[in-house]
Enzyme design. Structure first.
Site, PDB file in Angstrom:
ATOM      1  CB  ALA A   1       8.756  -4.321   9.800  1.00  0.00           C
TER       2      ALA A   1
ATOM      3  CB  CYS B   1      -2.445  22.979 -20.732  1.00  0.00           C
ATOM      4  SG  CYS B   1      -2.730  22.258 -19.107  1.00  0.00           S
TER       5      CYS B   1
ATOM      6  CG  HIS C   1      -2.935   2.530  -1.907  1.00  0.00           C
ATOM      7  ND1 HIS C   1      -2.877   2.491  -0.549  1.00  0.00           N
ATOM      8  CD2 HIS C   1      -4.032   1.795  -2.252  1.00  0.00           C
ATOM      9  CE1 HIS C   1      -3.891   1.769  -0.074  1.00  0.00           C
ATOM     10  NE2 HIS C   1      -4.596   1.324  -1.087  1.00  0.00           N
TER      11      HIS C   1
ATOM     12  CG  ASP D   1       7.769   3.826   0.796  1.00  0.00           C
ATOM     13  OD1 ASP D   1       7.895   2.848   0.033  1.00  0.00           O
ATOM     14  OD2 ASP D   1       7.544   3.717   2.015  1.00  0.00           O
TER      15      ASP D   1
ATOM     16  CD  GLN E   1      -2.335  -1.274   2.824  1.00  0.00           C
ATOM     17  OE1 GLN E   1      -3.273  -0.555   3.140  1.00  0.00           O
ATOM     18  NE2 GLN E   1      -1.786  -2.126   3.670  1.00  0.00           N
TER      19      GLN E   1
HETATM   20  P1  NAD Z   1      -1.364   2.910   8.667  1.00  0.00           P
HETATM   21  O1  NAD Z   1      -0.632   4.189   8.938  1.00  0.00           O
HETATM   22  O2  NAD Z   1      -2.834   2.883   8.711  1.00  0.00           O
HETATM   23  O3  NAD Z   1      -0.867   1.793   9.699  1.00  0.00           O
HETATM   24  C1  NAD Z   1       0.487   1.539   9.934  1.00  0.00           C
HETATM   25  C2  NAD Z   1       0.588   0.280  10.783  1.00  0.00           C
HETATM   26  O4  NAD Z   1       1.962  -0.023  10.954  1.00  0.00           O
HETATM   27  C3  NAD Z   1      -0.021   0.413  12.174  1.00  0.00           C
HETATM   28  O5  NAD Z   1      -0.814  -0.738  12.397  1.00  0.00           O
HETATM   29  C4  NAD Z   1       1.189   0.441  13.096  1.00  0.00           C
HETATM   30  O6  NAD Z   1       0.940  -0.201  14.337  1.00  0.00           O
HETATM   31  C5  NAD Z   1       2.212  -0.319  12.319  1.00  0.00           C
HETATM   32  N1  NAD Z   1       3.603   0.056  12.579  1.00  0.00           N
HETATM   33  C6  NAD Z   1       4.107   1.260  12.917  1.00  0.00           C
HETATM   34  N2  NAD Z   1       5.436   1.205  13.007  1.00  0.00           N
HETATM   35  C7  NAD Z   1       5.794  -0.073  12.701  1.00  0.00           C
HETATM   36  C8  NAD Z   1       7.025  -0.751  12.605  1.00  0.00           C
HETATM   37  N3  NAD Z   1       8.178  -0.132  12.850  1.00  0.00           N
HETATM   38  N4  NAD Z   1       7.020  -2.070  12.268  1.00  0.00           N
HETATM   39  C9  NAD Z   1       5.850  -2.725  12.039  1.00  0.00           C
HETATM   40  N5  NAD Z   1       4.653  -2.128  12.104  1.00  0.00           N
HETATM   41  C10 NAD Z   1       4.620  -0.817  12.430  1.00  0.00           C
HETATM   42  O7  NAD Z   1      -0.782   2.381   7.308  1.00  0.00           O
HETATM   43  P2  NAD Z   1      -1.441   1.484   6.177  1.00  0.00           P
HETATM   44  O8  NAD Z   1      -2.172   0.356   6.789  1.00  0.00           O
HETATM   45  O9  NAD Z   1      -0.341   1.211   5.230  1.00  0.00           O
HETATM   46  O10 NAD Z   1      -2.513   2.432   5.481  1.00  0.00           O
HETATM   47  C11 NAD Z   1      -2.227   3.786   5.283  1.00  0.00           C
HETATM   48  C12 NAD Z   1      -2.391   4.313   3.888  1.00  0.00           C
HETATM   49  O11 NAD Z   1      -1.535   5.449   3.751  1.00  0.00           O
HETATM   50  C13 NAD Z   1      -1.979   3.390   2.815  1.00  0.00           C
HETATM   51  O12 NAD Z   1      -2.974   3.520   1.881  1.00  0.00           O
HETATM   52  C14 NAD Z   1      -0.673   3.937   2.227  1.00  0.00           C
HETATM   53  O13 NAD Z   1      -0.816   4.069   0.822  1.00  0.00           O
HETATM   54  C15 NAD Z   1      -0.536   5.314   2.764  1.00  0.00           C
HETATM   55  N6  NAD Z   1       0.786   5.601   3.384  1.00  0.00           N
HETATM   56  C16 NAD Z   1       1.947   5.267   2.741  1.00  0.00           C
HETATM   57  C17 NAD Z   1       3.192   5.518   3.334  1.00  0.00           C
HETATM   58  C18 NAD Z   1       4.450   5.103   2.629  1.00  0.00           C
HETATM   59  O14 NAD Z   1       4.451   5.003   1.408  1.00  0.00           O
HETATM   60  N7  NAD Z   1       5.508   4.830   3.364  1.00  0.00           N
HETATM   61  C19 NAD Z   1       3.246   6.131   4.582  1.00  0.00           C
HETATM   62  C20 NAD Z   1       2.029   6.477   5.210  1.00  0.00           C
HETATM   63  C21 NAD Z   1       0.819   6.186   4.598  1.00  0.00           C
HETATM   64 ZN    ZN Z   2      -1.318  20.413 -18.824  1.00  0.00          ZN
END
Ligand code: NAD
Ligand code: ZN
Length: 252
Positions: free
Chosen positions: A238, A156, A121, A106, A103
Site C-alpha cells: 500500500a 478501585c 475495532h 493504531d 479495522q
Molecule cells: P490481517 O492481518 O488479517 O491481514 C492483513 C492483510 O494485509 C493481508 O491480506 C496481507 O496480505 C496484507 N498486507 C500485508 N502487508 C501489506 C502491505 N504492505 N500492503 C498491502 N497489503 C498488505 O489484517 P486485517 O484484515 O486488518 O484483520 C486483522 C485484525 O487485527 C483486525 O481486526 C485489526 O483490528 C487487527 N490488527 C490491527 C493492526 C493495526 O492496528 N495496525 C495490526 C494487526 C491487526
Molecule cells: Zn476501577
C-alpha cells in the site's frame, strides 16, 4: 510493470468519476509503519492465542496474559504514518474520499491527517476499568507496561483496566457500525486496502457495497480471500501503490 501502470490509470479514473468513495483498511496499510499484521509470516497470532490474550472471557480470567501481549502493542504508540496513510489523507483533503472505515487500532490514519475515520475495532487511545468505570488514556498506562508491570486501577484497585479496542467475543461499537453501514450504502466506489477479509463483519462490507451497485478496487500485497468480487486488483504494498495512484490523480 506495464500492466500495473494501466491498472493504476484505471483506478485513478474510477476515483475521479466516483461520487461517494469509501476506503476500507486493514493491518496491511500499516505494515510499512513497522506494525506486524496479525496473520501470516511473523503475524502476532503465530505467537499468541487470541482467545487467551484478547477475548473478554480471557481478560476477565487472566488480565496478566493481555498485558504480556501488550508489550507488542507498545510499538503502535510510537509508529508513524507511511505514504499509504498520507495518500488517503490527501484524497480526503482534495475532496475525492468521503470516509475511511478501518479495522486498525493504531490511530495512524488520524496521525496522517485523515478527518473522517470510522474505527470499527476501536482504538488504542483510551482505556477503562471494567469494575468501576474509571477512564484512562492509553498513554497513562504505557509507562507502567514498559516496566513490565500491570496497571492497577487507582480508584478501585482492580487489575482489569481494558483498552478501548474490541476484543474477541465483544460487540463492535454500535454508533460506529451504524455510520459505517450508512457509508457503505451510499458509496459508489470502495477502495479496499491491506485486509485479508477474514474478520467479520468488516469482511462483509465489500460484498455489501457490491450488492448496492458499487465498484470495488482491492489493494493488497498478495492475493486475498475474495479476489473474484473485485472489479480491479492492484497488487503491491500500500505504501507504494497508493502514492503512485494519487500522483496520477494530481496530474489530471
Ligand atoms: P490481517 O492481518 O488479517 O491481514 C492483513 C492483510 O494485509 C493481508 O491480506 C496481507 O496480505 C496484507 N498486507 C500485508 N502487508 C501489506 C502491505 N504492505 N500492503 C498491502 N497489503 C498488505 O489484517 P486485517 O484484515 O486488518 O484483520 C486483522 C485484525 O487485527 C483486525 O481486526 C485489526 O483490528 C487487527 N490488527 C490491527 C493492526 C493495526 O492496528 N495496525 C495490526 C494487526 C491487526
Ligand atoms: Zn476501577
Amino acid at each position: 510493470m506495464g500492466i500495473q501502470n494501466e491498472q493504476l490509470k484505471e483506478a485513478a479514473d474510477m476515483i475521479l468519476q466516483a461520487k461517494h468513495l469509501v476506503a476500507l483498511t486493514g493491518a496491511g496499510i500499516s505494515a510499512e509503519s513497522g506494525i506486524p499484521t496479525f496473520r501470516g509470516g511473523s503475524g502476532l497470532w503465530e505467537l499468541y492465542d487470541p482467545e487467551e490474550v484478547a477475548s473478554m472471557s480471557g481478560f476477565r480470567r487472566n488480565p496478566e496474559a493481555f498485558w504480556e501481549f501488550a508489550q507488542d502493542l507498545l510499538l503502535l504508540e510510537e509508529a508513524s504514518p507511511n505514504p499509504g496513510h498520507e495518500a488517503l489523507a490527501w484524497l480526503e483533503s482534495a475532496g475525492y474520499l468521503n470516509t475511511i472505515i478501518t479495522q486498525n487500532i493504531d490511530f495512524l490514519h488520524q496521525k496522517a491527517g485523515s478527518k473522517s475515520v470510522l474505527e470499527l475495532h476501536g482504538s488504542l487511545q483510551e482505556a477503562k476499568c471494567l469494575d468501576c468505570g474509571r477512564e484512562y488514556k492509553w498513554s497513562e498506562l504505557t509507562p507502567i507496561v514498559k516496566e513490565e508491570k500491570i496497571p492497577i486501577c487507582d480508584k478501585c484497585e482492580s487489575k482489569r483496566i481494558k483498552p478501548d479496542i474490541v476484543f474477541f467475543g465483544e460487540q463492535l461499537p454500535q454508533k460506529t457500525v451504524d455510520k459505517a453501514w450508512k457509508e457503505v450504502n451510499k458509496c459508489d466506489l470502495m477502495l479496499v486496502i491491506g485486509t485479508s477479509l477474514i474478520v467479520y463483519p468488516a469482511a462483509s462490507l465489500p460484498s455489501l457495497a457490491k450488492e448496492r451497485g458499487a465498484d470495488l478496487i482491492y489493494n493488497n500485497k498478495g492475493s486475498g480471500e475474495q479476489d473474484e468480487i473485485f472489479d480491479l486488483v492492484l497488487t503491491g504494498p500500500a505504501a507504494r501503490v497508493l502514492p503512485r495512484l494519487i500522483k496520477l490523480i494530481k496530474q489530471v
